[in-house]
Scaffold this active site. Structure first.
Site, PDB file in Angstrom:
ATOM      1  N   ILE A 123     -11.711 -11.731   2.788  1.00 11.54           N
ATOM      2  CA  ILE A 123     -11.297 -10.457   3.445  1.00 11.54           C
ATOM      3  C   ILE A 123     -12.122 -10.366   4.610  1.00 11.54           C
ATOM      4  O   ILE A 123     -12.985 -11.275   5.162  1.00 11.54           O
ATOM      5  CB  ILE A 123     -11.908  -8.797   2.510  1.00 11.54           C
ATOM      6  CG1 ILE A 123     -13.540  -9.026   1.895  1.00 11.54           C
ATOM      7  CG2 ILE A 123     -11.082  -8.624   1.208  1.00 11.54           C
ATOM      8  CD1 ILE A 123     -14.033  -8.641   0.735  1.00 11.54           C
ATOM      9  N   ASP A 124     -11.419  -9.137   5.189  1.00 18.62           N
ATOM     10  CA  ASP A 124     -11.774  -9.031   6.815  1.00 18.62           C
ATOM     11  C   ASP A 124     -13.992  -8.583   7.268  1.00 18.62           C
ATOM     12  O   ASP A 124     -14.496  -7.938   6.032  1.00 18.62           O
ATOM     13  CB  ASP A 124     -11.663  -7.497   7.868  1.00 18.62           C
ATOM     14  CG  ASP A 124     -10.187  -8.544   7.791  1.00 18.62           C
ATOM     15  OD1 ASP A 124      -8.913  -9.530   7.548  1.00 18.62           O
ATOM     16  OD2 ASP A 124      -9.611  -7.604   7.718  1.00 18.62           O
ATOM     17  N   LYS A 125     -14.211  -9.100   7.955  1.00 18.31           N
ATOM     18  CA  LYS A 125     -15.223  -8.707   8.188  1.00 18.31           C
ATOM     19  C   LYS A 125     -16.196  -7.497   8.057  1.00 18.31           C
ATOM     20  O   LYS A 125     -16.884  -7.497   7.035  1.00 18.31           O
ATOM     21  CB  LYS A 125     -16.225  -9.175   9.432  1.00 18.31           C
ATOM     22  CG  LYS A 125     -17.281  -8.413   9.798  1.00 18.31           C
ATOM     23  CD  LYS A 125     -17.655  -9.494  11.174  1.00 18.31           C
ATOM     24  CE  LYS A 125     -18.926  -8.574  12.010  1.00 18.31           C
ATOM     25  NZ  LYS A 125     -19.348  -9.106  13.396  1.00 18.31           N
TER      26      LYS A 125
END
Length: 340
Positions: free
Chosen positions: A151-153
């Protein structure tokens, strides 16, 4: 997540900006760049030019373009391979489940999942390498032990990590078959109408800005992407929605929701860090800006995860609470629409 639906990573790009000398003689751009980028092959440069990763004065050019005096050339090339050895770091992990084959972690917002350009340390993978030895790696995904998805930062929430080769293969197959249940909560600008639906449109990198994922009506461009959504709460100017993924493309929910006119709240990459609904009079503007400060990221949380245990074959379901920043902003919106 990828070609095979496992990890659709944006390739990381190495950026260059070169200004031609005022006395530069006319010279084919590939030859010009060969002299200045000695570690890049001519074939790679020519491919980059053809694919639009090389621009002169902000315009794409053909491979036979001849560089002129004072041309400004910008180049975005795939990051050259870096050593795949991961530096173990003693970073705390929020482990919600663990057995001998796998674990489920609740990632906080702000933590990068795996080492990459400008983020070689302090990632989830650095932490995993410290706490666990000999985690498996998927073929072609060296340097990312244990990962079968990401998942994104600045997205918080649940991730499943494989501890054995057999577990990795079993989980990877479920991602490939779209049988993993992944539920996200998002706060979006506006209230979707209808209040539930499916977004089915290909996604791929923008040719203008490779950091951004954009939809493509042409089914031959980009990658197949499907997001199911439903409205959980109507808050007049924003809506709390639930999203379920069939595919796992880079920025899928963020790009799909923008495409249907409901950009994620405070998603700066896609324009959600501006007031997109409501009249920006001073009191409302001040309220929204305060919410931005409390939640300084896109309002997206990977809330639940369900899968068949690859070894025991037991169905496992995990749920997580919304993080404090998300919850606080949600409460503020509830209060605002109730009393104004």
């Amino acid at each position: 997540m990828e070609e095979n639906e496992l990890i659709d990573d944006d390739e990381l790009y190495e950026h260059h900006r070169i200004v031609a000398d005022p006395k530069q003689q006319l010279l084919r751009i590939d030859k010009f760049l060969m002299d200045r980028l000695p570690n890049v092959t001519r074939n790679k440069l020519q491919a980059a030019i053809k694919d639009g990763f090389v621009k002169v004065n902000e315009l794409e050019v053909k491979p036979n373009y001849k560089v002129r005096p004072e041309d400004i050339i910008t180049i975005a090339l795939p990051e050259p391979p870096r050593e795949t050895e991961v530096i173990p770091q003693d970073i705390p992990l929020n482990i919600v489940y663990e057995d001998k084959d796998l674990l489920v972690v609740n990632k906080e917002a702000g933590m990068v999942v795996h080492p990459a350009y400008q983020n070689w340390e302090g990632t989830l993978v650095n932490a995993l390498s410290y706490h666990f030895q000999n985690l498996p790696e998927m073929e072609g995904n060296e340097g990312r032990p244990g990962l079968v998805h990401r998942i994104d930062k600045d997205t918080s929430g649940l991730l499943v990590i494989a501890k054995t080769e057999q577990a990795m293969n079993g989980l990877a197959k479920q991602f490939y078959d779209h049988s993993i249940e992944r539920t996200y909560y998002a706060l979006v600008w506006g209230v979707p109408e209808p209040d539930h639906g499916t977004v089915n449109i290909n996604l791929g990198r923008s040719l203008k800005d490779r950091r951004i994922t954009v939809p493509y009506e042409d089914e031959t461009i980009g990658k197949h992407a499907i997001t199911h959504y439903k409205l959980l709460e109507d808050l007049r100017y924003v809506g709390l929605i639930q999203c379920n993924l069939e595919t796992g493309r880079t920025h899928q929910i963020r790009a799909h929701m923008k495409h249907i006119g409901h950009t994620l709240f405070n998603d700066s990459t896609y324009g959600g860090d501006k007031i997109l609904k409501g009249t920006p009079f001073s009191k409302y503007k001040s309220f929204v800006e305060n919410c931005f400060k409390i939640l300084p990221r896109q309002a997206l949380h990977a809330k639940s995860l369900g899968f068949v245990h690859p070894i025991t074959k037991e169905y496992m379901q995990f749920d997580s609470e919304l993080p404090a920043d998300f919850s606080e902003v949600l409460e503020k919106w509830r209060h605002y629409v109730q009393y104004t």
